[in-house]
Design a protein around this motif. Structure first.
Motif, PDB file in Angstrom:
ATOM      1  N   GLY B  50       0.793  -1.230   0.000  1.00  9.75           N
ATOM      2  CA  GLY B  50       0.000   0.000   0.000  1.00  9.75           C
ATOM      3  C   GLY B  50       0.824   1.277   0.000  1.00  9.75           C
ATOM      4  N   GLY B  51       2.112   1.158   0.204  1.00 11.06           N
ATOM      5  CA  GLY B  51       3.003   2.307   0.098  1.00 11.06           C
ATOM      6  C   GLY B  51       2.655   3.453   1.029  1.00 11.06           C
ATOM      7  N   VAL B  52       2.732   4.669   0.494  1.00  7.41           N
ATOM      8  CA  VAL B  52       2.591   5.872   1.317  1.00  7.41           C
ATOM      9  C   VAL B  52       1.183   6.004   1.906  1.00  7.41           C
ATOM     10  CG1 VAL B  52       1.892   7.469  -0.537  1.00  7.41           C
ATOM     11  CG2 VAL B  52       3.267   8.314   1.387  1.00  7.41           C
ATOM     12  N   GLN B  53       0.209   5.344   1.259  1.00  8.98           N
ATOM     13  CA  GLN B  53      -1.183   5.489   1.707  1.00  8.98           C
ATOM     14  C   GLN B  53      -1.400   4.952   3.134  1.00  8.98           C
ATOM     15  OE1 GLN B  53      -3.235   7.226  -0.159  1.00  8.98           O
ATOM     16  NE2 GLN B  53      -1.898   7.306  -1.957  1.00  8.98           N
ATOM     17  N   ARG B  54      -0.532   4.058   3.591  1.00 11.41           N
ATOM     18  CA  ARG B  54      -0.743   3.435   4.908  1.00 11.41           C
ATOM     19  C   ARG B  54       0.081   4.111   5.995  1.00 11.41           C
ATOM     20  NH1 ARG B  54       3.867   1.207   3.222  1.00 11.41           N
ATOM     21  NH2 ARG B  54       4.978  -0.504   4.216  1.00 11.41           N
ATOM     22  N   ILE B  55       0.813   5.160   5.655  1.00  4.96           N
ATOM     23  CA  ILE B  55       1.695   5.788   6.642  1.00  4.96           C
ATOM     24  C   ILE B  55       0.934   6.814   7.478  1.00  4.96           C
ATOM     25  CG2 ILE B  55       3.749   7.212   6.996  1.00  4.96           C
ATOM     26  CD1 ILE B  55       4.954   5.890   4.528  1.00  4.96           C
ATOM     27  N   ASN B  56       1.061   6.677   8.790  1.00  9.99           N
ATOM     28  CA  ASN B  56       0.515   7.656   9.737  1.00  9.99           C
ATOM     29  C   ASN B  56       1.302   7.528  11.043  1.00  9.99           C
ATOM     30  OD1 ASN B  56      -0.443   5.371  11.069  1.00  9.99           O
ATOM     31  ND2 ASN B  56      -2.465   5.519  10.111  1.00  9.99           N
ATOM     32  N   PHE B  57       0.880   8.266  12.057  1.00  6.25           N
ATOM     33  CA  PHE B  57       1.616   8.245  13.332  1.00  6.25           C
ATOM     34  C   PHE B  57       1.751   6.829  13.887  1.00  6.25           C
ATOM     35  CE2 PHE B  57       1.903   8.397  17.949  1.00  6.25           C
ATOM     36  CZ  PHE B  57       2.963   9.260  18.135  1.00  6.25           C
ATOM     37  N   GLY B  58       0.678   6.065  13.839  1.00 13.48           N
ATOM     38  CA  GLY B  58       0.702   4.702  14.362  1.00 13.48           C
ATOM     39  C   GLY B  58       1.707   3.818  13.638  1.00 13.48           C
ATOM     40  N   PHE B  59       1.822   4.028  12.338  1.00 13.89           N
ATOM     41  CA  PHE B  59       2.773   3.254  11.532  1.00 13.89           C
ATOM     42  C   PHE B  59       4.209   3.549  11.977  1.00 13.89           C
ATOM     43  CE2 PHE B  59       5.401   2.504   7.744  1.00 13.89           C
ATOM     44  CZ  PHE B  59       5.004   1.229   7.396  1.00 13.89           C
ATOM     45  N   VAL B  60       4.503   4.834  12.170  1.00 15.58           N
ATOM     46  CA  VAL B  60       5.836   5.238  12.627  1.00 15.58           C
ATOM     47  C   VAL B  60       6.110   4.671  14.024  1.00 15.58           C
ATOM     48  CG1 VAL B  60       7.321   7.206  13.209  1.00 15.58           C
ATOM     49  CG2 VAL B  60       5.779   7.351  11.241  1.00 15.58           C
ATOM     50  N   ALA B  61       5.104   4.773  14.901  1.00 15.11           N
ATOM     51  CA  ALA B  61       5.263   4.267  16.272  1.00 15.11           C
ATOM     52  C   ALA B  61       5.547   2.768  16.254  1.00 15.11           C
ATOM     53  CB  ALA B  61       4.005   4.568  17.086  1.00 15.11           C
ATOM     54  N   GLY B  62       4.854   2.026  15.385  1.00 16.56           N
ATOM     55  CA  GLY B  62       5.062   0.588  15.278  1.00 16.56           C
ATOM     56  C   GLY B  62       6.478   0.245  14.841  1.00 16.56           C
ATOM     57  N   ARG B  63       6.991   1.012  13.881  1.00 12.11           N
ATOM     58  CA  ARG B  63       8.347   0.750  13.400  1.00 12.11           C
ATOM     59  C   ARG B  63       9.390   1.085  14.458  1.00 12.11           C
ATOM     60  NH1 ARG B  63       9.967   0.379   8.244  1.00 12.11           N
ATOM     61  NH2 ARG B  63      11.508   2.019   8.413  1.00 12.11           N
ATOM     62  N   TRP B  64       9.247   2.250  15.078  1.00 14.80           N
ATOM     63  CA  TRP B  64      10.273   2.677  16.041  1.00 14.80           C
ATOM     64  C   TRP B  64      10.156   1.954  17.383  1.00 14.80           C
ATOM     65  CZ3 TRP B  64      10.675   8.648  14.841  1.00 14.80           C
ATOM     66  CH2 TRP B  64      11.494   8.803  13.711  1.00 14.80           C
ATOM     67  N   ALA B  65       9.199   1.033  17.521  1.00 13.01           N
ATOM     68  CA  ALA B  65       9.178   0.167  18.696  1.00 13.01           C
ATOM     69  C   ALA B  65      10.328  -0.831  18.599  1.00 13.01           C
ATOM     70  CB  ALA B  65       7.841  -0.557  18.789  1.00 13.01           C
ATOM     71  N   SER B  66      10.870  -0.993  17.400  1.00 15.97           N
ATOM     72  CA  SER B  66      11.958  -1.942  17.203  1.00 15.97           C
ATOM     73  C   SER B  66      13.300  -1.224  17.082  1.00 15.97           C
ATOM     74  CB  SER B  66      11.689  -2.738  15.918  1.00 15.97           C
ATOM     75  OG  SER B  66      12.901  -3.181  15.345  1.00 15.97           O
ATOM     76  N   PRO B  67      14.285  -1.662  17.881  1.00 19.24           N
ATOM     77  CA  PRO B  67      15.624  -1.059  17.792  1.00 19.24           C
ATOM     78  C   PRO B  67      16.228  -1.195  16.391  1.00 19.24           C
ATOM     79  CG  PRO B  67      15.461  -2.488  19.710  1.00 19.24           C
ATOM     80  CD  PRO B  67      14.217  -2.697  18.914  1.00 19.24           C
ATOM     81  N   PHE B  68      15.830  -2.260  15.689  1.00 19.20           N
ATOM     82  CA  PHE B  68      16.359  -2.475  14.338  1.00 19.20           C
ATOM     83  C   PHE B  68      16.070  -1.287  13.436  1.00 19.20           C
ATOM     84  CE2 PHE B  68      15.863  -3.923   9.936  1.00 19.20           C
ATOM     85  CZ  PHE B  68      17.082  -4.548   9.726  1.00 19.20           C
TER      86      PHE B  68
END
Lengths: 126, 135
Positions: B50-68
């Protein structure tokens, strides 16, 4: 090309010109992009509002241009490294540019398709 | 038609200093790493699922929950800003005129460096202090 100039024309010079133009364009976007991402530290709603502009048709099209610029810069950068460090690099620099263009095209076609699919579907009302 | 070969680099005396040699080397080393980091970033953010259409604050928060992904983004930020700033520095040095009393080049380089340091500082601060429960 006038003799005595540094600019020799043809593939060698134009690939270098394109490398600079794509580099500057990507850098200017990068500065904006770090700052828009920094809004996640300020306000989630503000971040979502700003990111919503990335999902509009015109900006979506600009994103394809951004990916096209980054991909060219990346592939031509590998070519530059091969010219500098591979003993046969300088001899094959012209051929390598055509390889760069071929790989760029092969990756851009599906890339652009997936990037624009949502926008096109929405415009067609599908 | 014979194959053309390159003569030795023709740039001026400036490129003979150790700093310019290290700068040249850095562009190539950081470039190789950035090919993987940035193309990976673009693939995930703009093309997959879905690319950029699925990006929002929650998406960023989900990614940065991981140190990787935190380390990925931090490394990507630093390498891209330094690589890009060094590229712009070279381009300004090539084209901005050095006229006595005008100092166009000096001010362009100054604006570039201030912008780069500011953005690097802001980006680093955000990665290290991100709070998913904000707001």
């Amino acid at each position: 090309m006038a003799s005595g100039t540094l600019y020799r024309g043809r593939e060698g010079m134009w690939s270098w010109v394109a490398h600079r133009i794509t580099g500057v364009a990507v850098y200017l976007f990068l500065l904006v992009h770090v700052l828009d991402t920094a809004l996640v530290r300020v306000d989630p709603n503000l971040y979502d509002t700003v990111i919503a502009s990335y999902k509009t048709p015109i900006v979506n099209l600009l994103e394809v241009g951004l990916v096209a610029a980054v991909l060219y810069h990346a592939l031509n950068g590998i070519r530059i490294i091969l010219v500098d460090f591979w003993s046969k690099g300088p001899r094959y620099q012209r051929a390598m540019l055509w390889v760069v263009m071929a790989i760029w095209l092969v990756l851009m076609v599906p890339g652009a398709f997936f990037m624009l699919r949502h926008t096109v579907e929405k415009m067609l009302g599908a | 038609m014979s194959l053309e070969t390159f003569s030795a680099p023709r740039s001026g005396a400036k490129s003979r200093t150790n700093f310019e040699m290290l700068s040249w080397l850095f562009m190539r080393i950081s470039g190789v790493v950035l090919v993987f980091l940035v193309l990976g970033h673009l693939l995930i953010m703009n093309i997959l699922d879905g690319g950029v259409q699925r990006i929002n604050f929650g998406f960023v928060a989900g990614r940065w929950a991981s140190p990787f992904w935190q380390i990925w983004d931090l490394l990507q930020l630093w390498l891209a800003i330094i690589h890009g700033t060094n590229g712009l520095r070279t381009i300004i040095a090539d084209y901005a005129p050095q006229k006595p009393g005008r100092q166009v080049r000096f001010w362009l380089q100054t604006v570039l460096m201030i912008s780069a340091v500011f953005v690097l500082f802001a980006g680093t601060l955000v990665i290290f202090t991100f709070d998913p429960t904000i707001g």
